[in-house]
Design an enzyme around this catalytic site. Sequence first.
Site, PDB file in Angstrom:
ATOM      1  N   ASN A 121      25.867  35.062  40.447  1.00  0.00           N
ATOM      2  CA  ASN A 121      26.930  34.273  39.823  1.00  0.00           C
ATOM      3  C   ASN A 121      26.276  33.067  39.165  1.00  0.00           C
ATOM      4  OD1 ASN A 121      29.278  32.603  39.361  1.00  0.00           O
ATOM      5  ND2 ASN A 121      30.317  33.658  41.024  1.00  0.00           N
ATOM      6  N   CYS A 129      65.852  54.876  38.727  1.00  0.00           N
ATOM      7  CA  CYS A 129      66.801  53.934  39.336  1.00  0.00           C
ATOM      8  C   CYS A 129      67.200  52.783  38.410  1.00  0.00           C
ATOM      9  CB  CYS A 129      66.230  53.390  40.646  1.00  0.00           C
ATOM     10  SG  CYS A 129      64.895  52.209  40.401  1.00  0.00           S
ATOM     11  N   HIS A 138      42.537  45.764  44.342  1.00  0.00           N
ATOM     12  CA  HIS A 138      43.710  45.116  43.731  1.00  0.00           C
ATOM     13  C   HIS A 138      44.430  46.000  42.713  1.00  0.00           C
ATOM     14  CE1 HIS A 138      41.949  40.889  44.848  1.00  0.00           C
ATOM     15  NE2 HIS A 138      42.467  41.525  45.881  1.00  0.00           N
TER      16      HIS A 138
HETATM   17  C1  BJW Z   1      30.263  35.399  36.349  1.00  0.00           C
HETATM   18  C2  BJW Z   1      30.080  35.604  35.012  1.00  0.00           C
HETATM   19  C3  BJW Z   1      29.092  36.501  34.674  1.00  0.00           C
HETATM   20  C4  BJW Z   1      31.682  34.227  35.168  1.00  0.00           C
HETATM   21  N1  BJW Z   1      28.379  37.111  35.626  1.00  0.00           N
HETATM   22  N2  BJW Z   1      29.547  36.003  37.283  1.00  0.00           N
HETATM   23  C5  BJW Z   1      43.642  33.502  54.123  1.00  0.00           C
HETATM   24  C6  BJW Z   1      43.551  32.156  53.839  1.00  0.00           C
HETATM   25  C7  BJW Z   1      44.322  31.615  52.815  1.00  0.00           C
HETATM   26  C8  BJW Z   1      45.202  32.401  52.064  1.00  0.00           C
HETATM   27  C9  BJW Z   1      45.273  33.743  52.355  1.00  0.00           C
HETATM   28  C10 BJW Z   1      44.508  34.265  53.372  1.00  0.00           C
HETATM   29  N3  BJW Z   1      44.781  35.595  53.413  1.00  0.00           N
HETATM   30  C11 BJW Z   1      45.679  35.903  52.457  1.00  0.00           C
HETATM   31  C12 BJW Z   1      46.002  34.775  51.794  1.00  0.00           C
HETATM   32  C13 BJW Z   1      46.958  34.686  50.654  1.00  0.00           C
HETATM   33  C14 BJW Z   1      46.380  35.137  49.336  1.00  0.00           C
HETATM   34  C15 BJW Z   1      45.159  34.286  48.988  1.00  0.00           C
HETATM   35  O1  BJW Z   1      44.022  34.701  49.089  1.00  0.00           O
HETATM   36  N4  BJW Z   1      45.385  33.097  48.492  1.00  0.00           N
HETATM   37  C16 BJW Z   1      44.270  32.236  48.085  1.00  0.00           C
HETATM   38  C17 BJW Z   1      44.507  31.776  46.647  1.00  0.00           C
HETATM   39  C18 BJW Z   1      44.115  31.104  49.046  1.00  0.00           C
HETATM   40  N5  BJW Z   1      46.044  36.559  49.357  1.00  0.00           N
HETATM   41  C19 BJW Z   1      46.973  37.476  49.158  1.00  0.00           C
HETATM   42  O2  BJW Z   1      48.146  37.182  48.981  1.00  0.00           O
HETATM   43  C20 BJW Z   1      46.540  38.927  49.193  1.00  0.00           C
HETATM   44  N6  BJW Z   1      47.416  39.682  50.012  1.00  0.00           N
HETATM   45  C21 BJW Z   1      47.372  39.587  51.325  1.00  0.00           C
HETATM   46  O3  BJW Z   1      46.515  38.947  51.901  1.00  0.00           O
HETATM   47  O4  BJW Z   1      48.359  40.304  51.966  1.00  0.00           O
HETATM   48  C22 BJW Z   1      48.638  39.973  53.333  1.00  0.00           C
HETATM   49  C23 BJW Z   1      49.373  38.645  53.343  1.00  0.00           C
HETATM   50  C24 BJW Z   1      50.588  38.571  52.707  1.00  0.00           C
HETATM   51  C25 BJW Z   1      51.269  37.359  52.718  1.00  0.00           C
HETATM   52  C26 BJW Z   1      50.714  36.229  53.309  1.00  0.00           C
HETATM   53  C27 BJW Z   1      49.450  36.320  53.910  1.00  0.00           C
HETATM   54  C28 BJW Z   1      48.788  37.551  53.942  1.00  0.00           C
HETATM   55  C29 BJW Z   1      46.668  39.575  47.817  1.00  0.00           C
HETATM   56  C30 BJW Z   1      45.704  39.015  46.831  1.00  0.00           C
HETATM   57  C31 BJW Z   1      45.942  39.689  45.477  1.00  0.00           C
HETATM   58  C32 BJW Z   1      45.123  39.027  44.387  1.00  0.00           C
HETATM   59  N7  BJW Z   1      45.585  39.530  43.131  1.00  0.00           N
HETATM   60  C33 BJW Z   1      44.887  39.099  41.917  1.00  0.00           C
HETATM   61  C34 BJW Z   1      45.673  39.656  40.692  1.00  0.00           C
HETATM   62  C35 BJW Z   1      45.401  41.154  40.557  1.00  0.00           C
HETATM   63  C36 BJW Z   1      46.151  41.722  39.413  1.00  0.00           C
HETATM   64  C37 BJW Z   1      45.689  41.194  38.088  1.00  0.00           C
HETATM   65  O5  BJW Z   1      44.565  41.462  37.656  1.00  0.00           O
HETATM   66  O6  BJW Z   1      46.489  40.503  37.458  1.00  0.00           O
HETATM   67  O7  BJW Z   1      43.543  39.560  41.912  1.00  0.00           O
HETATM   68  S1  BJW Z   1      44.710  37.315  41.768  1.00  0.00           S
HETATM   69  C38 BJW Z   1      43.110  37.371  41.025  1.00  0.00           C
HETATM   70  O8  BJW Z   1      42.121  36.783  41.898  1.00  0.00           O
HETATM   71  C39 BJW Z   1      42.769  38.869  40.908  1.00  0.00           C
HETATM   72  C40 BJW Z   1      41.319  38.858  41.272  1.00  0.00           C
HETATM   73  O9  BJW Z   1      40.914  40.159  41.677  1.00  0.00           O
HETATM   74  C41 BJW Z   1      41.228  37.820  42.344  1.00  0.00           C
HETATM   75  C42 BJW Z   1      39.856  37.265  42.572  1.00  0.00           C
HETATM   76  O10 BJW Z   1      39.383  36.591  41.431  1.00  0.00           O
HETATM   77  P1  BJW Z   1      37.856  36.740  41.029  1.00  0.00           P
HETATM   78  O11 BJW Z   1      37.569  38.144  40.682  1.00  0.00           O
HETATM   79  O12 BJW Z   1      37.000  36.110  42.042  1.00  0.00           O
HETATM   80  O13 BJW Z   1      37.825  35.921  39.636  1.00  0.00           O
HETATM   81  P2  BJW Z   1      37.660  34.349  39.391  1.00  0.00           P
HETATM   82  O14 BJW Z   1      38.135  34.069  38.026  1.00  0.00           O
HETATM   83  O15 BJW Z   1      38.257  33.566  40.488  1.00  0.00           O
HETATM   84  O16 BJW Z   1      36.089  34.105  39.487  1.00  0.00           O
HETATM   85  C43 BJW Z   1      35.210  34.617  38.516  1.00  0.00           C
HETATM   86  C44 BJW Z   1      33.798  34.292  38.958  1.00  0.00           C
HETATM   87  O17 BJW Z   1      32.904  34.929  38.063  1.00  0.00           O
HETATM   88  C45 BJW Z   1      33.478  32.783  38.921  1.00  0.00           C
HETATM   89  O18 BJW Z   1      32.850  32.421  40.146  1.00  0.00           O
HETATM   90  C46 BJW Z   1      32.498  32.656  37.752  1.00  0.00           C
HETATM   91  O19 BJW Z   1      31.495  31.667  37.988  1.00  0.00           O
HETATM   92  C47 BJW Z   1      31.863  34.029  37.749  1.00  0.00           C
HETATM   93  N8  BJW Z   1      31.342  34.449  36.472  1.00  0.00           N
HETATM   94  N9  BJW Z   1      31.018  34.793  34.316  1.00  0.00           N
HETATM   95  C48 BJW Z   1      28.656  36.798  36.928  1.00  0.00           C
HETATM   96  N10 BJW Z   1      28.835  36.756  33.369  1.00  0.00           N
END
Ligand code: BJW
Length: 255
Positions: free
Chosen positions: A216, A153, A122
């Site tokens: 987790n 630009c 990401h």
């Molecule tokens: C602990 C802890 C401790 C706490 N120890 N653990 C298929 C189905 C449905 C939708 C889609 C699909 N394919 C694509 C999509 C669309 C979309 C998507 O996934 N939507 C969903 C919401 C449904 N995906 C996209 O758009 C992606 N692009 C893409 O697929 O392109 C092709 C396409 C385009 C258009 C349409 C369709 C396809 C891009 C995704 C980009 C995500 N970007 C972000 C922001 C990055 C920049 C930034 O930092 O600001 O990435 S969003 C955010 O979520 C960030 C993270 O990397 C990502 C994941 O979050 P993460 O890391 O899991 O964090 P949390 O907070 O959710 O969870 C934390 C966990 O830690 C929890 O479980 C806690 O319990 C645990 N925890 N303390 C261990 N101490």
Amino acid sequence: MPNPTIPDELICRLRHAERVAVLTGAGISAESGVPTFRDAVTGLWAHYRPEDLATPEAYARDPQLVWNWYQWRRGLVAQAQPNAGHMALAQLEARFPAWTLITQNVDNLHRRAGSRHVVALHGDIARTLCSVEGIEVADWPADGPVPPRCPHCGAGLRPGVVWFGEDLPHAAIDTAFRAAETCDVFLCVGTSTLVYPAAELPFVAHRHRACVVEINPDETPLSPVADYRLAGPAGVVLPALVEALAMADAVTGQA
Ligand code: BJW
């Protein structure tokens, strides 16, 4: 927190594994003081959902708001230090012939902990791009407009991260899927497994008969299919895993 129990069979699987893939998410950096995405936000940004700020639409609607949110997060990341979880993964890298550390995090803490090969899905929050041309921009006047303007630009600048609806870097996602398809053990650490395509990776590994381990404190959609769930903070569980491996090595007299 007491030292978590690492099952003996898991240690045995790891000691015989050649190919290990790891997916990390925001949870691994929580103990470094970097907030996760879906945990409750407090303070200045409590009224905004991160999901509503990390999109091209949000930037188009209110570039100043989105830029300021990223500036705030950049400040947090700049002050953060890698924690024991990041360090444990860096230590494990040397142990396996094929090791792929895939991260959704944009905080660069894995590299700062000493991990050498990191597949960043990401992007990198420290990078800044022109929102139109995509070229990297290193400097801008401190007293200029917000967001600053591209020197070529004039378009607004944006962080070098992947927002919802944007493509992930092709080479990174290809490497990640290949690792998931071919690994013996897949460690899924600190991610809610809600955001695709990254969320697909542990399920791909499971379908290819890898041993899937979730680290987790909370359950996720992956929990029902994980072979092992190590419920606890990554900064406690991962060092315990490294220690359990070292103890098993010492008993049998080999690394
Ligand atoms: C602990 C802890 C401790 C706490 N120890 N653990 C298929 C189905 C449905 C939708 C889609 C699909 N394919 C694509 C999509 C669309 C979309 C998507 O996934 N939507 C969903 C919401 C449904 N995906 C996209 O758009 C992606 N692009 C893409 O697929 O392109 C092709 C396409 C385009 C258009 C349409 C369709 C396809 C891009 C995704 C980009 C995500 N970007 C972000 C922001 C990055 C920049 C930034 O930092 O600001 O990435 S969003 C955010 O979520 C960030 C993270 O990397 C990502 C994941 O979050 P993460 O890391 O899991 O964090 P949390 O907070 O959710 O969870 C934390 C966990 O830690 C929890 O479980 C806690 O319990 C645990 N925890 N303390 C261990 N101490």
